[in-house]
Design an enzyme around this catalytic site. Structure first.
Site, PDB file in Angstrom:
ATOM      1  N   LYS A 117      13.298  65.136  55.995  1.00 21.63           N
ATOM      2  CA  LYS A 117      13.658  66.531  55.662  1.00 21.63           C
ATOM      3  C   LYS A 117      12.671  67.144  54.682  1.00 21.63           C
ATOM      4  O   LYS A 117      12.365  68.332  54.768  1.00 21.63           O
ATOM      5  CB  LYS A 117      15.079  66.589  55.092  1.00 21.63           C
ATOM      6  CG  LYS A 117      16.140  66.022  56.041  1.00 21.63           C
ATOM      7  CD  LYS A 117      16.047  66.595  57.442  1.00 21.63           C
ATOM      8  CE  LYS A 117      16.500  65.581  58.478  1.00 21.63           C
ATOM      9  NZ  LYS A 117      16.152  65.906  59.860  1.00 21.63           N
ATOM     10  N   GLU A 201      18.000  71.879  46.312  1.00 21.16           N
ATOM     11  CA  GLU A 201      17.860  73.244  46.836  1.00 21.16           C
ATOM     12  C   GLU A 201      18.875  74.149  46.166  1.00 21.16           C
ATOM     13  O   GLU A 201      19.926  73.688  45.723  1.00 21.16           O
ATOM     14  CB  GLU A 201      18.163  73.267  48.356  1.00 21.16           C
ATOM     15  CG  GLU A 201      17.101  72.680  49.232  1.00 21.16           C
ATOM     16  CD  GLU A 201      17.471  72.748  50.716  1.00 21.16           C
ATOM     17  OE1 GLU A 201      18.504  73.350  51.060  1.00 21.16           O
ATOM     18  OE2 GLU A 201      16.707  72.181  51.513  1.00 21.16           O
ATOM     19  N   HIS A 236      30.748  68.375  59.550  1.00 21.64           N
ATOM     20  CA  HIS A 236      29.439  68.355  60.212  1.00 21.64           C
ATOM     21  C   HIS A 236      29.515  68.035  61.694  1.00 21.64           C
ATOM     22  O   HIS A 236      28.492  67.780  62.325  1.00 21.64           O
ATOM     23  CB  HIS A 236      28.469  67.411  59.478  1.00 21.64           C
ATOM     24  CG  HIS A 236      28.326  67.759  58.021  1.00 21.64           C
ATOM     25  ND1 HIS A 236      27.684  68.898  57.602  1.00 21.64           N
ATOM     26  CD2 HIS A 236      28.801  67.172  56.906  1.00 21.64           C
ATOM     27  CE1 HIS A 236      27.755  68.975  56.290  1.00 21.64           C
ATOM     28  NE2 HIS A 236      28.433  67.943  55.836  1.00 21.64           N
ATOM     29  N   ARG A 293      15.561  67.103  70.145  1.00 19.34           N
ATOM     30  CA  ARG A 293      16.233  66.584  71.347  1.00 19.34           C
ATOM     31  C   ARG A 293      16.935  67.740  72.048  1.00 19.34           C
ATOM     32  O   ARG A 293      17.046  68.836  71.509  1.00 19.34           O
ATOM     33  CB  ARG A 293      17.300  65.562  70.935  1.00 19.34           C
ATOM     34  CG  ARG A 293      18.341  66.209  70.011  1.00 19.34           C
ATOM     35  CD  ARG A 293      19.575  65.368  69.793  1.00 19.34           C
ATOM     36  NE  ARG A 293      20.618  66.153  69.162  1.00 19.34           N
ATOM     37  CZ  ARG A 293      20.710  66.404  67.860  1.00 19.34           C
ATOM     38  NH1 ARG A 293      19.802  65.912  67.034  1.00 19.34           N
ATOM     39  NH2 ARG A 293      21.687  67.147  67.373  1.00 19.34           N
TER      40      ARG A 293
HETATM   41  C1  MV4 Z   1      22.805  73.655  52.969  1.00 22.01           C
HETATM   42  C2  MV4 Z   1      23.994  74.390  52.762  1.00 22.01           C
HETATM   43  C3  MV4 Z   1      23.995  75.359  51.774  1.00 22.01           C
HETATM   44  N1  MV4 Z   1      22.889  75.568  51.024  1.00 22.01           N
HETATM   45  N2  MV4 Z   1      21.732  73.897  52.196  1.00 22.01           N
HETATM   46  C4  MV4 Z   1      24.586  70.472  56.023  1.00 22.01           C
HETATM   47  C5  MV4 Z   1      23.891  69.426  56.829  1.00 22.01           C
HETATM   48  C6  MV4 Z   1      22.439  69.705  56.748  1.00 22.01           C
HETATM   49  N3  MV4 Z   1      21.915  69.877  58.050  1.00 22.01           N
HETATM   50  C7  MV4 Z   1      22.286  70.920  55.906  1.00 22.01           C
HETATM   51  N4  MV4 Z   1      23.589  71.341  55.515  1.00 22.01           N
HETATM   52  C8  MV4 Z   1      23.770  72.377  54.652  1.00 22.01           C
HETATM   53  N5  MV4 Z   1      22.706  72.702  53.889  1.00 22.01           N
HETATM   54  C9  MV4 Z   1      21.799  74.829  51.249  1.00 22.01           C
HETATM   55  N6  MV4 Z   1      20.724  75.015  50.487  1.00 22.01           N
HETATM   56  C10 MV4 Z   1      25.087  74.095  53.567  1.00 22.01           C
HETATM   57  C11 MV4 Z   1      24.981  73.076  54.519  1.00 22.01           C
HETATM   58  C12 MV4 Z   1      26.152  72.831  55.291  1.00 22.01           C
HETATM   59  C13 MV4 Z   1      26.157  73.042  56.669  1.00 22.01           C
HETATM   60  C14 MV4 Z   1      25.043  73.463  57.368  1.00 22.01           C
HETATM   61  C15 MV4 Z   1      25.069  73.637  58.727  1.00 22.01           C
HETATM   62  C16 MV4 Z   1      26.246  73.413  59.415  1.00 22.01           C
HETATM   63  C17 MV4 Z   1      27.358  73.013  58.776  1.00 22.01           C
HETATM   64  C18 MV4 Z   1      27.336  72.812  57.387  1.00 22.01           C
HETATM   65  C19 MV4 Z   1      28.493  72.406  56.733  1.00 22.01           C
HETATM   66  C20 MV4 Z   1      28.479  72.210  55.400  1.00 22.01           C
HETATM   67  C21 MV4 Z   1      27.303  72.415  54.674  1.00 22.01           C
END
Ligand code: MV4
Length: 506
Positions: A117, A201, A236, A293
């Site tokens: 990441k 972040e 998630h 993917r």
């Molecule tokens: C975040 C966020 C809020 N702010 N980054 C969750 C898994 C990973 N792919 C990144 N994720 C998140 N990153 C910042 N700076 C909130 C999430 C997040 C989220 C993102 C996408 C889909 C579902 C989610 C559920 C909870 C938190």
């Protein structure tokens, strides 16, 4: 040049999806299967099938060398990995290529470039792709984390560098919580990924999860197939996806699409991939990561673009040029997908197991069922609980929701608990109907949705079938206005339908 035979290195609905694409293209298909899947639909529908071992994935669907060997013996020229299992393993993509076969997916180098990441963030920044403010390298200690957090203010989010899927993530709301949060994020990251590197972040509050499908060929064309709205998720795990997104207009679509294409190009990407973004309340978007993917939710994109993603994955892997121009790719209508899982929503989504004793699949206008099960299938705990995807396409979001509701009413699954009733309740929910969703929406509303007045469970309807129908009949008659027609509530009709089908089965 095209392939004459493709090995499908997966199981369930996605394996069947790929077998179907091969058949339509006149390409032979080779299924692989574990002992648990000997009678599975993906095996029966393929032209050939090879047993690759015992039920646990680690002994079957994750055995890359066995699968490559099966492809060689069967005379396949290419391997489609589907999603999950080996689909994002750099070593597998490389081993397939080294065996003289074609990996139907991105180059191993592109998987590697997007795998970390922090590396993906650096790559994005270099390609002028907006990312959430934060660091691009691992934190040394909590003092450094606090210093950085002070720059852009709390709350901040600690993330595992090797991460994905939310593991090793911690929201930190005040400097005083930094020590303990960093400790627990590191511990979780170490456990999940064998790497305790964590970065920080700014925490984006209340965003939507919007992703862009990209598709590239080996001749330099990289297209955006526009967005999917994936905010309806729990822990998630996405539950419902749609295309387009109510939060994206034509201008934002173009901006996000161009951004995703830049990110994909920077990674040397070819084939189908997805750039994940957070879209905040002000319409600002931030690149999160790239999924290298085909994704579960690809059908909603197929329905609104008219482009068969799996067939084009195969064609571009064989060296074909994409014949589309970006300007031609305009969303038509609205598509929604519900993931039908063998989980019990009334019981905290506890996985349910058993034999599917009865299955009635929805059909009719605008309905697509991508399933991997049939009556008689055994649902165990070895694999993912997703049984099928129900996808609808209609002219507008409102008509798509009505169509999904109708299709869900037609669906009967007997023998295991399923997410069907949960999806029905979501389609009836006022906030969902208004498109007022973001990534926390479902977890906030889950209790009220799961405990909303629901149709009596199918099992109960079956047990009570005689008395129930008599009782309902009397009630319906009482409700009949003189000279009129009884109005039947959809929940009543639902019980009757399901009870009738089960009765018919006896
Ligand atoms: C975040 C966020 C809020 N702010 N980054 C969750 C898994 C990973 N792919 C990144 N994720 C998140 N990153 C910042 N700076 C909130 C999430 C997040 C989220 C993102 C996408 C889909 C579902 C989610 C559920 C909870 C938190």
């Amino acid at each position: 040049m095209s392939f004459s035979k493709v090995l499908v290195a997966n199981r369930g609905e996605i394996a069947l999806r790929i077998v179907r694409a091969c058949r339509e293209m006149g390409i032979g298909s080779v299924a692989v299967f574990s002992d648990a899947d000997a009678r599975a639909p993906h095996v029966r529908e393929a032209d050939e099938a090879v047993n690759i071992g015992p039920p646990p994935s680690a002994e079957s669907y994750l055995r890359g060398e066995k699968i490559i060997d099966a492809a060689r013996r069967a005379g396949a020229q290419a391997i489609h990995p589907g999603y999950g299992f080996l689909s994002e393993r750099e070593w597998f993509a490389r081993a397939v290529r080294d065996a003289g076969l074609v990996f139907i997916g991105p180059p191993a180098e592109a998987i590697a470039a997007m795998g970390s990441k922090t590396a993906a963030r650096q790559l994005a920044i270099g390609a002028n792709v907006p990312v959430v403010p934060g660091t691009t390298s691992a934190l040394k200690d909590s003092a450094e984390a606090r210093a950085i957090a002070n720059e852009f203010g709390y709350p901040v989010l600690l993330k595992a560098a090797a991460g994905g899927g939310g593991k090793g993530m911690r929201v930190v709301r005040a400097a005083s919580d930094m020590d303990s949060s960093l400790d627990s994020a590191r511990r979780e990251a170490k456990n999940a990924f064998g790497d305790d590197a964590v970065y920080v972040e700014k925490y984006i509050v209340g965003p939507r999860h919007v992703e862009i499908q990209v598709l590239g060929d080996q001749h330099g064309t990289m297209l955006s197939l526009n967005e999917r709205e994936c905010s309806v998720q729990r822990r998630h795990q996405k539950m419902i996806e749609e295309a387009p997104s109510v939060a994206v207009n034509a201008e934002l679509r173009r901006a996000m699409g161009e951004t995703a294409v830049r990110a994909a190009r920077a990674a040397g990407y070819v084939n189908a991939g997805t750039c994940e973004f957070l879209l905040d309340r002000d319409g600002k978007f931030y690149f999160l990561e790239m999924n290298t993917r085909l994704q579960v939710e690809h059908p909603v994109t197929e329905l609104v673009t008219g482009i068969d993603l799996v067939q084009w994955q195969i064609r571009v892997a064989a060296g074909e040029k994409l014949p589309f121009r970006q300007e031609e790719i305009v969303p038509r209508g609205w598509a929604i997908e519900c993931r039908i899982t063998s989980e019990d929503p009334a019981n905290g989504f506890l996985p349910s197991t058993g034999r599917i004793s009865y299955l009635h699949v929805p059909s009719g206008p605008g309905v697509r069922w991508d399933g991997g099960i049939e009556s008689g299938s055994e649902v165990g705990l070895f694999y993912d609980p997703m049984l099928a995807k129900l996808i609808v396409h209609a002219p507008t979001r409102d008509t798509a929701i009505a169509r999904m509701h109708r299709a869900l009413l037609e669906l009967t699954i007997e023998g295991v608990e399923s997410s069907r009733d949960f999806h029905l309740r979501v389609m009836e929910d006022a906030e969902f109907k208004a498109g007022a969703i973001e990534i926390q929406w479902l977890e906030r509303r889950l209790d009220s949705i799961v405990h909303a007045p629901a149709p009596a469970s199918t099992a109960k309807a079956a047990a009570l079938v005689g008395a129930l129908i008599a009782d309902r009949d009397r009630r319906a008659l009482r409700q009949t206005p003189i000279g009129g027609v009884a109005r039947v509530e959809s929940t009543q009709r639902d019980e009757w339908l399901q009870a009738g089908r089960i009765e018919g089965l006896r």
